[in-house]
Design a protein around this motif. Structure first.
Motif, PDB file in Angstrom:
ATOM      1  N   ARG A   1       0.850  -1.193   0.000  1.00  0.00           N
ATOM      2  CA  ARG A   1       0.000   0.000   0.000  1.00  0.00           C
ATOM      3  C   ARG A   1       0.886   1.244   0.000  1.00  0.00           C
ATOM      4  O   ARG A   1       1.535   1.561   0.989  1.00  0.00           O
ATOM      5  N   THR A   2       0.891   1.914  -1.141  1.00  0.00           N
ATOM      6  CA  THR A   2       1.884   2.952  -1.406  1.00  0.00           C
ATOM      7  C   THR A   2       1.244   4.323  -1.513  1.00  0.00           C
ATOM      8  O   THR A   2       0.268   4.516  -2.253  1.00  0.00           O
ATOM      9  N   GLU A   3       1.799   5.262  -0.777  1.00  0.00           N
ATOM     10  CA  GLU A   3       1.444   6.669  -0.906  1.00  0.00           C
ATOM     11  C   GLU A   3       2.581   7.400  -1.614  1.00  0.00           C
ATOM     12  O   GLU A   3       3.726   6.938  -1.602  1.00  0.00           O
ATOM     13  N   VAL A   4       2.269   8.536  -2.208  1.00  0.00           N
ATOM     14  CA  VAL A   4       3.266   9.333  -2.920  1.00  0.00           C
ATOM     15  C   VAL A   4       3.438  10.666  -2.213  1.00  0.00           C
ATOM     16  O   VAL A   4       2.457  11.331  -1.859  1.00  0.00           O
ATOM     17  N   ALA A   5       4.683  11.046  -2.004  1.00  0.00           N
ATOM     18  CA  ALA A   5       5.027  12.378  -1.515  1.00  0.00           C
ATOM     19  C   ALA A   5       5.847  13.047  -2.615  1.00  0.00           C
ATOM     20  O   ALA A   5       6.968  12.628  -2.895  1.00  0.00           O
ATOM     21  N   ALA A   6       5.262  14.047  -3.266  1.00  0.00           N
ATOM     22  CA  ALA A   6       5.922  14.734  -4.379  1.00  0.00           C
ATOM     23  C   ALA A   6       6.422  16.097  -3.905  1.00  0.00           C
ATOM     24  O   ALA A   6       5.663  16.873  -3.306  1.00  0.00           O
ATOM     25  N   LEU A   7       7.696  16.373  -4.184  1.00  0.00           N
ATOM     26  CA  LEU A   7       8.349  17.572  -3.664  1.00  0.00           C
ATOM     27  C   LEU A   7       9.008  18.351  -4.798  1.00  0.00           C
ATOM     28  O   LEU A   7       9.387  17.769  -5.820  1.00  0.00           O
ATOM     29  N   PRO A   8       9.201  19.660  -4.627  1.00  0.00           N
ATOM     30  CA  PRO A   8      10.015  20.411  -5.589  1.00  0.00           C
ATOM     31  C   PRO A   8      11.421  19.832  -5.649  1.00  0.00           C
ATOM     32  O   PRO A   8      11.954  19.356  -4.642  1.00  0.00           O
ATOM     33  N   TRP A   9      12.023  19.899  -6.824  1.00  0.00           N
ATOM     34  CA  TRP A   9      13.323  19.275  -7.039  1.00  0.00           C
ATOM     35  C   TRP A   9      14.369  19.762  -6.047  1.00  0.00           C
ATOM     36  O   TRP A   9      15.187  18.980  -5.555  1.00  0.00           O
ATOM     37  N   SER A  10      14.384  21.049  -5.744  1.00  0.00           N
ATOM     38  CA  SER A  10      15.416  21.580  -4.854  1.00  0.00           C
ATOM     39  C   SER A  10      15.367  20.907  -3.485  1.00  0.00           C
ATOM     40  O   SER A  10      16.403  20.573  -2.904  1.00  0.00           O
ATOM     41  N   ALA A  11      14.168  20.680  -2.971  1.00  0.00           N
ATOM     42  CA  ALA A  11      14.029  20.007  -1.677  1.00  0.00           C
ATOM     43  C   ALA A  11      14.227  18.506  -1.813  1.00  0.00           C
ATOM     44  O   ALA A  11      14.884  17.868  -0.973  1.00  0.00           O
ATOM     45  N   PHE A  12      13.666  17.935  -2.869  1.00  0.00           N
ATOM     46  CA  PHE A  12      13.771  16.485  -3.074  1.00  0.00           C
ATOM     47  C   PHE A  12      15.225  16.047  -3.196  1.00  0.00           C
ATOM     48  O   PHE A  12      15.655  15.077  -2.558  1.00  0.00           O
ATOM     49  N   SER A  13      15.998  16.730  -4.030  1.00  0.00           N
ATOM     50  CA  SER A  13      17.376  16.294  -4.303  1.00  0.00           C
ATOM     51  C   SER A  13      18.233  16.349  -3.048  1.00  0.00           C
ATOM     52  O   SER A  13      19.047  15.455  -2.807  1.00  0.00           O
ATOM     53  N   ALA A  14      18.048  17.379  -2.237  1.00  0.00           N
ATOM     54  CA  ALA A  14      18.846  17.488  -1.012  1.00  0.00           C
ATOM     55  C   ALA A  14      18.490  16.383  -0.029  1.00  0.00           C
ATOM     56  O   ALA A  14      19.367  15.751   0.571  1.00  0.00           O
ATOM     57  N   ARG A  15      17.194  16.102   0.137  1.00  0.00           N
ATOM     58  CA  ARG A  15      16.776  15.065   1.081  1.00  0.00           C
ATOM     59  C   ARG A  15      17.148  13.671   0.580  1.00  0.00           C
ATOM     60  O   ARG A  15      17.544  12.804   1.364  1.00  0.00           O
ATOM     61  N   SER A  16      17.038  13.455  -0.729  1.00  0.00           N
ATOM     62  CA  SER A  16      17.409  12.151  -1.285  1.00  0.00           C
ATOM     63  C   SER A  16      18.887  11.878  -1.059  1.00  0.00           C
ATOM     64  O   SER A  16      19.276  10.754  -0.713  1.00  0.00           O
ATOM     65  N   ALA A  17      19.721  12.904  -1.242  1.00  0.00           N
ATOM     66  CA  ALA A  17      21.164  12.735  -1.048  1.00  0.00           C
ATOM     67  C   ALA A  17      21.512  12.403   0.394  1.00  0.00           C
ATOM     68  O   ALA A  17      22.560  11.804   0.666  1.00  0.00           O
ATOM     69  N   ARG A  18      20.626  12.752   1.327  1.00  0.00           N
ATOM     70  CA  ARG A  18      20.852  12.446   2.754  1.00  0.00           C
ATOM     71  C   ARG A  18      20.232  11.119   3.155  1.00  0.00           C
ATOM     72  O   ARG A  18      20.151  10.793   4.341  1.00  0.00           O
ATOM     73  N   GLN A  19      19.773  10.329   2.198  1.00  0.00           N
ATOM     74  CA  GLN A  19      19.151   9.024   2.451  1.00  0.00           C
ATOM     75  C   GLN A  19      17.939   9.128   3.376  1.00  0.00           C
ATOM     76  O   GLN A  19      17.745   8.318   4.273  1.00  0.00           O
TER      77      GLN A  19
END
Length: 535
Positions: A403-421
């Motif tokens: 059961r999957t939900e989606v959290a969609a973020l602006p790239w500037s916020a997404f890329s920084a958080r993704s890089a921090r695992q």
């Protein structure tokens, strides 16, 4: 496309046309000088610093201001840049002869010392979310022979060095010594040798450029260029129809067919090298953020460490439906990161089948007969239909019990958080602009190791020493046929263990206002240098 989707698309296009009619009287568009252009871009650059982040929006901004030793044309073929020529003078030594008479934007002379400085700085930018170190991982020593000659000594024979060195922007030592990324963003250190000079940069809005009259290349027709961020699809379409901008990229798939028949614009397309894919988190053995059981309690172990779970997630996805319905034909289903016809694409690695029943069986076998809960994180302004793609994948996974939900973020916020695992599962894109498989193998699937300059864009922290070793052997092999065989083996190995979940390859499209033509690029960069008056 369903009748409902057709109706939505028609309504959306009508609104775009109405907006363009209202905008047509904009005095700014009417009064703009003929030798100035505005590019409407779907994704913003996060920095002017050309070494800060290896992301396509940053690279395309950098390409206007800075030059590289080796450049690439629209079909990613190598071309002379600041280096007029290059050759291997020994198995582990490459010599680059530099272009004489090149001046920096402030009038200083360009020399080999600037190259040595740039190669030392590129892998060592503080707080970089994913830099350029992997391109220099094989460089052992940089030797300045004279002001116009530089030699790069490698740890082992390295066939891809000219290709990889073409990703490192050369910056001015006298302007950038001790400079921070903020000094580049302010313009203080942003002194290049490229076709345009930086005038100003406003984050998440626009970048203003002026023609470099002393550029070593052919004279550019545009005296001023504006790179304008227009993240909303409808706004980009409306802007180019109105003439408010001269070129848009990432043409919305819902508008593509109609724009092709509209006399106000000219559409250019090419098969792209960008893969849209999903990457799980491998950085933890135990509990993951955004993953719980059905009751909302954290799972005691990371489910993505089990290859059966990864295979289940992969075959639960109907890639053909994503390409045809979500992307409306502007994508091709993928089972690996290179499209057919490209060097080191593996014919033995097909697109995974859509097999939801088999996916349920694999989940049960892995110990998740009731599935689990998951949040899929996605950018919402970086790739065409990125958030819509994530939503479609979430529905497919939900049908097999994840059961999957989606959290969609602006790239500037997404890329920084993704890089921090910070994410358990993320939607990303990767363009293999070297035109071969090792670029992704070293950067995205290579074991994260800053000291070895490997895995710079490995946000999920996947690690496979056998895959790393095979990648190293391939890039050390000078014979192209032997190297291709090894790279195909690596592609197949990564596919077998589902190191990432490929979805589809993009078809790159641009729309230019009437009277202009854009040379479509496989690397998807939107460059003022590719926009010209129509013949």
């Amino acid at each position: 496309m369903t009748s409902r989707l057709r109706a939505i698309a028609a309504t959306r296009f009508a609104l775009c046309c109405l907006a363009s009619t209202l905008l047509a009287g904009d005095p700014a568009a009417a009064q703009r000088p003929a030798d100035t252009v505005i590019l409407g871009l779907a994704a913003p650059a996060t920095s002017v610093d050309p070494h800060f982040f290896n992301a396509a929006p940053n690279a395309q901004l950098s390409a206007h201001v800075f030059s590289r030793l080796v450049e690439r044309d629209a079909r990613v073929q190598l071309q002379p840049g600041l280096a007029e020529s290059w050759r291997a003078i020994a198995p582990t030594v490459w010599e680059f002869r530099l272009r004489p008479g090149v001046k920096w934007h402030d009038g200083h002379a360009f020399t080999a010392e600037d190259v040595a400085f740039s190669l030392a700085r590129a892998p060592n930018v503080p707080n970089s979310p994913g830099g350029y170190g992997s391109f220099l991982r094989m460089v052992k020593q940089v030797e300045v022979v004279d002001p116009l000659t530089i030699r790069l000594h490698t740890k082992q024979p390295h066939s891809l060095l000219p290709t990889e060195i073409g990703y490192i922007a050369i910056i001015a030592r006298h302007a950038a010594q001790g400079a921070t990324t903020e000094d580049f963003n302010s313009g203080k250190a942003a002194i290049g040798t490229g076709p345009y000079r930086l005038l100003s940069h406003t984050a998440n809005d626009r970048t203003e450029l002026a023609r470099n009259e002393a550029w070593f290349g052919p004279r550019e027709p545009w005296s001023r260029v504006t790179l304008r961020f227009l993240g909303n699809d409808a706004a980009r379409t409306a802007a180019v129809l109105a003439g408010d901008v001269d070129l848009i990229d990432q043409v919305p798939s819902a508008d593509l067919a109609r724009l092709k028949s509209d006399p106000r614009v000219a559409v250019s397309e090419i098969q792209g090298l960008r893969l849209i894919y999903l990457q799980a988190d491998f950085s933890r053995d135990g509990m993951l953020p955004f993953v719980t059981d059905g009751a909302g309690q954290p799972l005691p172990r990371n489910p993505f460490r089990d290859v059966r779970v990864r295979r289940a997630l992969s075959i639960a996805i109907n890639r053909q439906a994503l390409a045809e319905r979500v992307m409306e034909g502007a994508a091709r289903p993928a089972g690996q990161w290179l499209p057919p016809g490209v060097y080191s694409h593996d014919p033995g690695t097909p697109v995974p089948p859509f097999a939801p029943e088999e996916a349920r069986r694999l989940l049960a076998e892995a110990g998740y007969p009731e599935g689990f809960r998951l949040t899929l994180h996605s950018p919402n302004d970086r790739y065409p239909n990125d958030a819509r793609t994530a939503q479609a994948v979430a529905q497919m996974w939900t049908r097999i019990g994840i059961r999957t939900e989606v959290a969609a973020l602006p790239w500037s916020a997404f890329s920084a958080r993704s890089a921090r695992q910070e994410f358990a599962m993320r939607l990303l894109g990767w363009g293999s602009t070297t035109g071969e498989a090792s670029y992704l193998l070293a950067n995205v699937l290579g074991t994260y190791d800053p000291s070895a300059r490997r895995g710079a864009s490995n946000a999920g922290r996947y690690s496979n020493p056998a895959l790393d070793a095979l990648t190293d052997r391939a890039t050390a092999t000078l014979d192209p046929e032997e190297r291709e065989a090894m790279l195909r083996q690596a592609v197949h190995m990564a596919s077998e263990v589902v190191a990432l979940i490929p979805l589809f390859h993009l078809v790159n499209a641009w729309a230019a206002r009437s009277g202009l033509r854009y040379e479509a690029r496989m690397d998807e960069r939107s460059l003022a240098m590719g926009l010209r008056p129509a013949p």
